[in-house]
Design a protein around this motif. Structure first.
Motif, PDB file in Angstrom:
ATOM      1  N   LYS A   1      22.631   9.942  24.605  1.00  0.00           N
ATOM      2  CA  LYS A   1      22.748   8.483  25.204  1.00  0.00           C
ATOM      3  C   LYS A   1      23.951   7.922  24.561  1.00  0.00           C
ATOM      4  O   LYS A   1      24.889   7.069  25.438  1.00  0.00           O
ATOM      5  CB  LYS A   1      21.477   7.868  24.666  1.00  0.00           C
ATOM      6  CG  LYS A   1      20.210   8.456  25.191  1.00  0.00           C
ATOM      7  CD  LYS A   1      19.019   7.646  24.710  1.00  0.00           C
ATOM      8  CE  LYS A   1      18.864   7.894  23.297  1.00  0.00           C
ATOM      9  NZ  LYS A   1      18.575   9.367  22.655  1.00  0.00           N
ATOM     10  N   SER A   2      24.391   8.016  23.267  1.00  0.00           N
ATOM     11  CA  SER A   2      25.348   7.274  22.720  1.00  0.00           C
ATOM     12  C   SER A   2      26.669   7.853  23.343  1.00  0.00           C
ATOM     13  O   SER A   2      27.508   6.968  23.192  1.00  0.00           O
ATOM     14  CB  SER A   2      25.346   7.186  21.163  1.00  0.00           C
ATOM     15  OG  SER A   2      24.212   6.684  20.621  1.00  0.00           O
ATOM     16  N   THR A   3      26.730   9.278  23.546  1.00  0.00           N
ATOM     17  CA  THR A   3      28.094   9.610  23.932  1.00  0.00           C
ATOM     18  C   THR A   3      28.114   9.266  25.422  1.00  0.00           C
ATOM     19  O   THR A   3      29.137   8.704  25.943  1.00  0.00           O
ATOM     20  CB  THR A   3      27.638  11.241  24.402  1.00  0.00           C
ATOM     21  OG1 THR A   3      27.393  11.815  22.908  1.00  0.00           O
ATOM     22  CG2 THR A   3      28.880  11.939  24.772  1.00  0.00           C
TER      23      THR A   3
ATOM     24  N   LEU B   1      22.872  -0.892  27.332  1.00  0.00           N
ATOM     25  CA  LEU B   1      22.278  -1.054  25.836  1.00  0.00           C
ATOM     26  C   LEU B   1      21.867   0.292  25.590  1.00  0.00           C
ATOM     27  O   LEU B   1      21.196   1.176  26.302  1.00  0.00           O
ATOM     28  CB  LEU B   1      20.710  -2.104  25.959  1.00  0.00           C
ATOM     29  CG  LEU B   1      21.071  -3.287  25.761  1.00  0.00           C
ATOM     30  CD1 LEU B   1      21.102  -3.837  27.385  1.00  0.00           C
ATOM     31  CD2 LEU B   1      19.856  -3.852  25.150  1.00  0.00           C
ATOM     32  N   ASP B   2      22.586   0.980  24.286  1.00  0.00           N
ATOM     33  CA  ASP B   2      22.354   2.330  23.711  1.00  0.00           C
ATOM     34  C   ASP B   2      20.991   2.268  23.010  1.00  0.00           C
ATOM     35  O   ASP B   2      21.250   1.653  22.039  1.00  0.00           O
ATOM     36  CB  ASP B   2      23.641   2.708  23.231  1.00  0.00           C
ATOM     37  CG  ASP B   2      23.501   4.169  22.570  1.00  0.00           C
ATOM     38  OD1 ASP B   2      22.372   4.734  22.901  1.00  0.00           O
ATOM     39  OD2 ASP B   2      24.006   4.363  21.481  1.00  0.00           O
ATOM     40  N   ILE B   3      19.977   2.678  23.455  1.00  0.00           N
ATOM     41  CA  ILE B   3      18.802   2.481  22.643  1.00  0.00           C
ATOM     42  C   ILE B   3      18.476   3.660  21.904  1.00  0.00           C
ATOM     43  O   ILE B   3      18.587   4.764  22.229  1.00  0.00           O
ATOM     44  CB  ILE B   3      17.497   2.156  23.514  1.00  0.00           C
ATOM     45  CG1 ILE B   3      17.841   0.697  24.449  1.00  0.00           C
ATOM     46  CG2 ILE B   3      16.294   1.841  22.749  1.00  0.00           C
ATOM     47  CD1 ILE B   3      16.955   0.424  25.465  1.00  0.00           C
TER      48      ILE B   3
ATOM     49  N   ALA C   1      30.594   4.094  19.912  1.00  0.00           N
ATOM     50  CA  ALA C   1      29.020   3.863  19.036  1.00  0.00           C
ATOM     51  C   ALA C   1      29.175   5.251  18.456  1.00  0.00           C
ATOM     52  O   ALA C   1      29.846   6.382  18.686  1.00  0.00           O
ATOM     53  CB  ALA C   1      28.103   3.698  20.091  1.00  0.00           C
ATOM     54  N   LYS C   2      28.309   5.544  17.210  1.00  0.00           N
ATOM     55  CA  LYS C   2      28.226   6.403  16.406  1.00  0.00           C
ATOM     56  C   LYS C   2      27.725   7.762  17.178  1.00  0.00           C
ATOM     57  O   LYS C   2      26.452   7.543  17.844  1.00  0.00           O
ATOM     58  CB  LYS C   2      27.653   6.474  15.196  1.00  0.00           C
ATOM     59  CG  LYS C   2      27.604   7.362  14.172  1.00  0.00           C
ATOM     60  CD  LYS C   2      27.035   6.844  13.183  1.00  0.00           C
ATOM     61  CE  LYS C   2      25.535   6.513  13.074  1.00  0.00           C
ATOM     62  NZ  LYS C   2      25.006   6.543  11.718  1.00  0.00           N
ATOM     63  N   VAL C   3      28.076   8.759  17.390  1.00  0.00           N
ATOM     64  CA  VAL C   3      27.525  10.126  17.839  1.00  0.00           C
ATOM     65  C   VAL C   3      27.412  11.293  17.033  1.00  0.00           C
ATOM     66  O   VAL C   3      28.311  11.469  16.209  1.00  0.00           O
ATOM     67  CB  VAL C   3      28.679  10.619  18.897  1.00  0.00           C
ATOM     68  CG1 VAL C   3      28.062  12.070  19.443  1.00  0.00           C
ATOM     69  CG2 VAL C   3      28.513   9.762  20.149  1.00  0.00           C
TER      70      VAL C   3
ATOM     71  N   PHE D   1      18.086  10.798  16.010  1.00  0.00           N
ATOM     72  CA  PHE D   1      17.789   9.586  15.498  1.00  0.00           C
ATOM     73  C   PHE D   1      19.369   9.076  14.797  1.00  0.00           C
ATOM     74  O   PHE D   1      19.066   8.278  13.843  1.00  0.00           O
ATOM     75  CB  PHE D   1      16.496   9.340  14.326  1.00  0.00           C
ATOM     76  CG  PHE D   1      15.443   9.601  15.198  1.00  0.00           C
ATOM     77  CD1 PHE D   1      14.916   8.942  16.087  1.00  0.00           C
ATOM     78  CD2 PHE D   1      14.663  10.740  14.579  1.00  0.00           C
ATOM     79  CE1 PHE D   1      13.747   9.332  16.687  1.00  0.00           C
ATOM     80  CE2 PHE D   1      13.540  11.248  15.395  1.00  0.00           C
ATOM     81  CZ  PHE D   1      12.979  10.336  16.357  1.00  0.00           C
ATOM     82  N   SER D   2      20.093   9.515  15.450  1.00  0.00           N
ATOM     83  CA  SER D   2      21.525   8.667  14.861  1.00  0.00           C
ATOM     84  C   SER D   2      21.854   7.287  15.239  1.00  0.00           C
ATOM     85  O   SER D   2      22.168   6.616  14.449  1.00  0.00           O
ATOM     86  CB  SER D   2      22.722   9.595  15.329  1.00  0.00           C
ATOM     87  OG  SER D   2      22.854   9.853  16.568  1.00  0.00           O
ATOM     88  N   THR D   3      21.168   6.991  16.339  1.00  0.00           N
ATOM     89  CA  THR D   3      21.315   5.522  16.887  1.00  0.00           C
ATOM     90  C   THR D   3      19.774   5.010  16.131  1.00  0.00           C
ATOM     91  O   THR D   3      18.748   5.386  16.596  1.00  0.00           O
ATOM     92  CB  THR D   3      21.327   5.232  18.303  1.00  0.00           C
ATOM     93  OG1 THR D   3      22.335   6.258  18.740  1.00  0.00           O
ATOM     94  CG2 THR D   3      21.359   3.792  18.496  1.00  0.00           C
ATOM     95  N   ILE D   4      19.931   3.816  15.495  1.00  0.00           N
ATOM     96  CA  ILE D   4      18.916   2.992  14.967  1.00  0.00           C
ATOM     97  C   ILE D   4      18.798   1.819  15.468  1.00  0.00           C
ATOM     98  O   ILE D   4      17.929   1.326  16.061  1.00  0.00           O
ATOM     99  CB  ILE D   4      18.941   3.022  13.289  1.00  0.00           C
ATOM    100  CG1 ILE D   4      18.824   4.472  12.712  1.00  0.00           C
ATOM    101  CG2 ILE D   4      17.582   2.289  12.648  1.00  0.00           C
ATOM    102  CD1 ILE D   4      19.134   4.795  11.440  1.00  0.00           C
TER     103      ILE D   4
HETATM  104 MG   LIG Z   1      22.538   7.575  19.853  1.00  0.00          MG
END
Ligand SMILES: [Mg+2]
Ligand SMILES: Nc1nc2c(ncn2[C@@H]2O[C@H](COP(=O)(O)OP(=O)(O)OP(=O)(O)O)[C@@H](O)[C@H]2O)c(=O)[nH]1
Length: 362
Positions: free
Chosen positions: A15-17, A71-73, A27-29, A34-37
């Protein structure tokens, strides 16, 4: 306000990618779940070659594209509606989006663990859909609990609402997303305030890895057709790397040609998203800007004017309209007028995709 689209899916599916490929937001990949909080938000200009050509007629004016927000959820897992994984809070984030881009992992990579241990797009899609449906059931139950005592008191309006909610609850229990139910305008309006998640339009996005379509992504395309959803395939990591390798669109295009990517993921996603949400673009050339705007198909002229200035709806007198291709063909608004091609329209006029509009207001 513009339109927004939430990227939703299992953890570690890219998702973040894909968010980075769309927004260049960096954004952090990470290769762990659960790397996106916290939700990442990115606003992107909508690429539109018609705006480029229109702006060329007005070299002294500033070119302002219309925008879309992504939005990257955080990733969603089994039991999320009960607080499993990162839990409930991001389900609330999904409540605020106009459309859901459901990202599905369709790439093999032993270095990227899958939360369920294996690649299976159909199962993955069902996990996410179930969580959204269970959240809706909870919302429906809570609302019904509050309404029932009032209905017993004999309030007619309330019992109408109650009947509708019971019908919707039954359908959601059977696994039908609310967006697929046959409901009339009034019923849709009654549901609107509840923020049901399965009511939102969905676009399935197959993250296909470095290669083009594969059997996994074909399965996702088939699911999309079954579920009244849109579909695009994106080579997530590759497209992110291209966007991050250069800020220059021409250079990015060269890279894409090299990898036989005809159109960027952003362009394809936007096209599918506009179709899904029934969005159209109109243009204005007033003041110091040449500008593109997004509205829902069927929007009338005064409400389109309200996009520019809330006042315009109240003060609307008429609009002067010309299809952009006609204006480009004639080369100037003056020539359009000379040729008698400028239409004067009233408050009932429905804006068409590609209209160039001048609002006449009191
Ligand atoms: Mg992510
Ligand atoms: N091989 C390959 N790996 C990819 C691709 N897209 C993403 N990945 C990898 O998958 C892992 C997870 O990517 P993210 O973008 O962080 O995934 P996410 O869905 O945002 O994950 P959470 O935020 O944890 O839910 C990273 O190691 C990425 O490099 C791809 O197209 N091919």
């Amino acid at each position: 306000m513009g339109f927004n689209c939430g990227l939703v899916g299992l953890p570690n599916v890219g998702k973040s990618t894909i968010f980075n490929a769309l927004t260049a937001a960096g954004a952090k990949v990470e290769s762990f779940p659960f790397s996106t909080i916290k939700t990442n938000i990115g606003v992107v200009p909508v690429p539109d070659e018609r705006l480029e050509r229109l702006a060329a007629l007005y070299p002294e004016k500033k070119k302002v594209p219309t925008t879309l927000e992504f939005l990257d959820i955080a990733g969603l897992v089994r039991g999320a509606h009960e607080g499993e994984g990162l839990g409930n809070q991001f389900l609330a984030e999904i409540r605020n989006v106009d459309a859901i881009a459901h990202i599905v992992r369709c790439f093999e990579d032993p270095l990227v663990p899958h939360v369920d241990g294996s690649l299976d797009p159909k199962r993955d899609v069902e996990v996410v859909e179930l969580e959204l449906a269970l959240k809706d059931l909870e919302t429906l139950e809570n609302t019904l609990d509050k309404l029932q005592p009032k209905a017993r008191a004999g309030e007619r309006e309330v019992s109408k609402q109650l009947q509708l909610l019971e019908r919707v609850r039954e359908a959601v229990r059977q696994g039908t997303p609310v967006r697929m139910l046959e409901l009339d305008e009034e019923e849709r309006a009654r549901l609107r305030g509840l923020g049901l998640l399965t009511e939102k339009p969905v676009l399935f996005v197959a993250n296909v890895g470095d290669e083009d379509e594969n059997t996994y992504s074909q399965a996702v395309a088939a699911l999309a057709r079954e579920r009244g959803a849109g579909y695009v395939a994106i080579r997530g990591r590759l497209e992110m790397e291209i966007v991050e390798a250069s800020q220059d669109e021409a250079e990015r295009a060269t890279w894409r040609r090299e990898w036989k990517i005809e159109e960027s993921g952003l362009e394809r996603l936007i096209r599918a998203g506009y179709q899904l949400l029934e969005l159209i673009t109109f243009f204005t050339t007033d003041g110091p800007e040449v500008r593109a705007w997004t509205v829902k198909r069927g929007t009338k002229a005064p409400q389109a004017g309200a996009k520019i200035h809330t006042d315009f709806e109240k003060r609307f007198i008429q609009a002067e309209v010309v299809p952009i291709e006609q204006l480009l063909g004639k080369g100037s608004l003056h020539a359009v007028k000379e040729a008698g091609l400028l239409q004067r329209v009233g408050e009932h006029y429905q804006v068409q995709d590609g209209d160039v509009i001048h609002f006449v207001v009191a």
